[in-house]
Scaffold this active site. Structure first.
Site, PDB file in Angstrom:
ATOM      1  N   ASP A  57       0.852  -1.176   0.116  1.00  0.00           N
ATOM      2  CA  ASP A  57      -0.012   0.026   0.171  1.00  0.00           C
ATOM      3  C   ASP A  57       1.028   1.288  -0.083  1.00  0.00           C
ATOM      4  O   ASP A  57       1.650   1.377   0.956  1.00  0.00           O
ATOM      5  CB  ASP A  57      -0.950  -0.057   1.176  1.00  0.00           C
ATOM      6  CG  ASP A  57      -1.783   1.035   1.446  1.00  0.00           C
ATOM      7  OD1 ASP A  57      -1.546   2.020   0.334  1.00  0.00           O
ATOM      8  OD2 ASP A  57      -2.563   1.325   2.215  1.00  0.00           O
ATOM      9  N   ARG A 143     -11.713  17.404 -14.059  1.00  0.00           N
ATOM     10  CA  ARG A 143     -10.507  16.840 -13.565  1.00  0.00           C
ATOM     11  C   ARG A 143      -9.741  17.601 -12.675  1.00  0.00           C
ATOM     12  O   ARG A 143      -8.445  17.876 -12.872  1.00  0.00           O
ATOM     13  CB  ARG A 143      -9.796  16.193 -14.782  1.00  0.00           C
ATOM     14  CG  ARG A 143     -10.425  15.056 -15.454  1.00  0.00           C
ATOM     15  CD  ARG A 143     -10.420  13.894 -14.798  1.00  0.00           C
ATOM     16  NE  ARG A 143     -11.060  12.747 -15.260  1.00  0.00           N
ATOM     17  CZ  ARG A 143     -12.284  12.477 -15.057  1.00  0.00           C
ATOM     18  NH1 ARG A 143     -12.879  13.017 -14.122  1.00  0.00           N
ATOM     19  NH2 ARG A 143     -12.741  11.031 -15.639  1.00  0.00           N
ATOM     20  N   TYR A 146      -7.522  15.930 -10.195  1.00  0.00           N
ATOM     21  CA  TYR A 146      -6.464  14.823 -11.061  1.00  0.00           C
ATOM     22  C   TYR A 146      -5.496  16.013 -11.697  1.00  0.00           C
ATOM     23  O   TYR A 146      -4.275  15.677 -11.341  1.00  0.00           O
ATOM     24  CB  TYR A 146      -7.418  14.283 -11.917  1.00  0.00           C
ATOM     25  CG  TYR A 146      -6.890  13.127 -12.777  1.00  0.00           C
ATOM     26  CD1 TYR A 146      -6.000  12.148 -11.831  1.00  0.00           C
ATOM     27  CD2 TYR A 146      -6.279  13.193 -13.828  1.00  0.00           C
ATOM     28  CE1 TYR A 146      -5.497  10.924 -12.385  1.00  0.00           C
ATOM     29  CE2 TYR A 146      -5.797  12.172 -14.604  1.00  0.00           C
ATOM     30  CZ  TYR A 146      -5.182  11.117 -14.061  1.00  0.00           C
ATOM     31  OH  TYR A 146      -4.560  10.122 -14.614  1.00  0.00           O
ATOM     32  N   LYS A 150      -1.647  15.582 -11.156  1.00  0.00           N
ATOM     33  CA  LYS A 150      -0.682  14.933 -12.031  1.00  0.00           C
ATOM     34  C   LYS A 150       0.359  16.151 -12.589  1.00  0.00           C
ATOM     35  O   LYS A 150       1.407  15.882 -12.891  1.00  0.00           O
ATOM     36  CB  LYS A 150      -1.577  14.470 -13.152  1.00  0.00           C
ATOM     37  CG  LYS A 150      -2.220  13.146 -12.842  1.00  0.00           C
ATOM     38  CD  LYS A 150      -1.366  12.263 -12.430  1.00  0.00           C
ATOM     39  CE  LYS A 150      -2.123  10.859 -12.322  1.00  0.00           C
ATOM     40  NZ  LYS A 150      -0.984   9.709 -11.791  1.00  0.00           N
ATOM     41  N   THR A 181      -9.162   0.913 -19.228  1.00  0.00           N
ATOM     42  CA  THR A 181      -8.499  -0.030 -18.055  1.00  0.00           C
ATOM     43  C   THR A 181      -9.862  -0.091 -16.991  1.00  0.00           C
ATOM     44  O   THR A 181     -10.912   0.495 -17.237  1.00  0.00           O
ATOM     45  CB  THR A 181      -7.450   0.646 -17.052  1.00  0.00           C
ATOM     46  OG1 THR A 181      -7.969   2.098 -16.514  1.00  0.00           O
ATOM     47  CG2 THR A 181      -6.144   1.111 -17.809  1.00  0.00           C
ATOM     48  N   PRO A 182      -9.637  -1.101 -16.142  1.00  0.00           N
ATOM     49  CA  PRO A 182     -10.795  -1.205 -15.132  1.00  0.00           C
ATOM     50  C   PRO A 182     -11.396  -0.068 -14.313  1.00  0.00           C
ATOM     51  O   PRO A 182     -12.372   0.115 -14.484  1.00  0.00           O
ATOM     52  CB  PRO A 182     -10.230  -2.242 -14.222  1.00  0.00           C
ATOM     53  CG  PRO A 182      -9.211  -2.958 -14.762  1.00  0.00           C
ATOM     54  CD  PRO A 182      -8.539  -2.035 -15.867  1.00  0.00           C
ATOM     55  N   SER A 183     -10.438   0.840 -14.099  1.00  0.00           N
ATOM     56  CA  SER A 183     -10.995   1.908 -13.465  1.00  0.00           C
ATOM     57  C   SER A 183     -11.675   3.086 -14.210  1.00  0.00           C
ATOM     58  O   SER A 183     -12.626   3.557 -14.045  1.00  0.00           O
ATOM     59  CB  SER A 183      -9.928   2.611 -12.616  1.00  0.00           C
ATOM     60  OG  SER A 183      -8.982   3.564 -13.420  1.00  0.00           O
TER      61      SER A 183
END
Ligand SMILES: NC(=O)c1ccc[n+]([C@@H]2O[C@H](COP(=O)([O-])OP(=O)(O)OC[C@H]3O[C@@H](n4cnc5c(N)ncnc54)[C@H](O)[C@@H]3O)[C@@H](O)[C@H]2O)c1
Length: 244
Positions: A57, A143, A146, A150, A181-183
C-alpha cells in the site's frame, strides 16, 4: 531481451497499465516485483516467469520502507499508483485534494526516497513516474483534483531528475491519454448513460479510440532500458493525439 539483468518494482500492478507494464518488463528479461494494495489482484501473477508479487500500500510509509529494505537494489522503479477524482473545483473537498495528493504525489516521493540509497550506491537507476496528459499539459473538464496532482508529478519528476542527473539516476514521466482500464470502466459505468459516457471519452481522442494498457507499456520498457540512457526529466506522451 532488453532488460536482462535488471531489477524493477512496479506499484499498482494489479490491473490496468501497471499490470501490462509488469508483463512487458518481465518479457524483456527484467526481474520484476509486482506490487499492489489489492492482494486478490496479485494472484494473476502466479506462475508468471520473472515476476514476484508482493502486497504494498503506497499510502503506508512504513510498509514502503520495510519492503524496499528487504529487496536487492533496484535498477527500475515504476510509480504507477494513482486515483482519478471526478469533478470541478467547486465539487472538490479538502479531503479529495488531500487524498489525491497522498496517492498521486506523496507516494511517489516516499518510494523514490526508499529506492534512492540503492541506486546511488550502484550509480545507476531509472525512475518512471505515472503522470497524465491531464496535468500542466492539458486541462480536461471535471478533472480539477486529478490535473492539479498530475501536474505536481511533472514538477516532482523534473526536480528529481535535476538533483540526480550527475549521479547516474534518471527520472522521467509517462503521460497517457485515455486508456481502457478497469478504473476507466468504473468511471464510465458510474454515469447515468454509460454508453454515452464511453462515446464522450472516445470523442476527445483524435485517433477515434481509447488506448489499450499494452500500448502504454512499451514506453515504460523503453524508459526502463538503456535505450533511453540519455533521457531524463522528460515527459513521454502517448495520447492518441489528444495534445496535438
Ligand atoms: N486509465 C487512464 O485513462 C489513465 C490515463 C492517464 C494516466 N493514468 C494513470 O495510470 C495509473 C494507473 O491507472 P490505470 O487506469 O491503469 O489502473 P486502475 O486505476 O484501473 O488500477 C489502479 C490500481 O491501483 C491499485 N491501488 C489503488 N490504491 C493503491 C495503493 N494505495 N497502493 C497500491 N496500489 C493501489 C489498485 O488496487 C489497482 O490495481 C494511475 O496513476 C492513473 O492516474 C491512467
Amino acid at each position: 531481451m532488453r532488460l536482462k539483468g535488471k531489477t524493477a518494482l512496479v506499484t499498482a500492478a494489479g490491473q490496468g497499465i501497471g499490470h501490462a507494464s509488469v508483463l512487458a518488463l518481465a518479457a524483456e528479461g527484467a526481474q520484476v516485483w509486482a506490487t499492489d494494495v489489492n492482494e486478490k489482484l496479485l494472484e494473476r501473477y502466479a506462475g508468471v516467469a520473472n515476476v514476484t508479487a508482493v502486497k504494498l500500500d503506497v499510502l503506508d510509509k512504513a510498509a514502503i520502507g520495510a519492503l524496499f529494505a528487504k529487496l536487492p537494489a533496484l535498477d527500475v522503479l515504476f510509480n504507477c499508483a494513482g486515483v482519478v477524482h471526478n469533478g470541478t473545483i467547486e465539487q472538490a473537498s479538502d479531503d479529495d485534494l488531500a487524498f489525491a495528493f497522498a496517492l498521486n504525489v506523496r507516494a511517489q516521493m516516499w518510494t523514490i526516497q526508499a529506492v534512492l540509497p540503492g541506486m546511488l550506491k550502484a550509480g545507476r537507476g531509472s525512475i518512471i513516474n505515472m503522470a497524465s496528459v491531464c496535468s500542466s499539459m492539458k486541462g480536461l473538464p471535471n478533472r480539477f483534483v486529478y490535473g492539479t496532482t498530475k501536474a505536481a508529478v511533472l514538477g516532482l519528476t523534473k526536480s528529481v531528475a535535476a538533483d540526480y542527473v550527475a549521479k547516474g539516476i534518471r527520472c522521467n514521466a509517462v503521460c497517457p491519454g485515455t486508456v481502457d482500464t478497469p478504473s476507466l470502466g468504473d468511471r464510465i459505468n458510474a454515469n447515468a448513460d454509460p454508453e454515452e459516457a464511453r462515446k464522450a471519452f472516445i470523442a476527445r481522442q483524435p485517433m477515434g479510440r481509447l488506448a489499450q494498457a499494452e500500448e502504454i507499456a512499451p514506453v515504460v520498457v523503453f524508459l526502463a532500458s538503456d535505450e533511453s540512457i540519455f533521457a531524463t526529466g522528460q515527459f513521454f506522451t502517448v495520447d492518441g493525439g489528444i495534445t496535438i
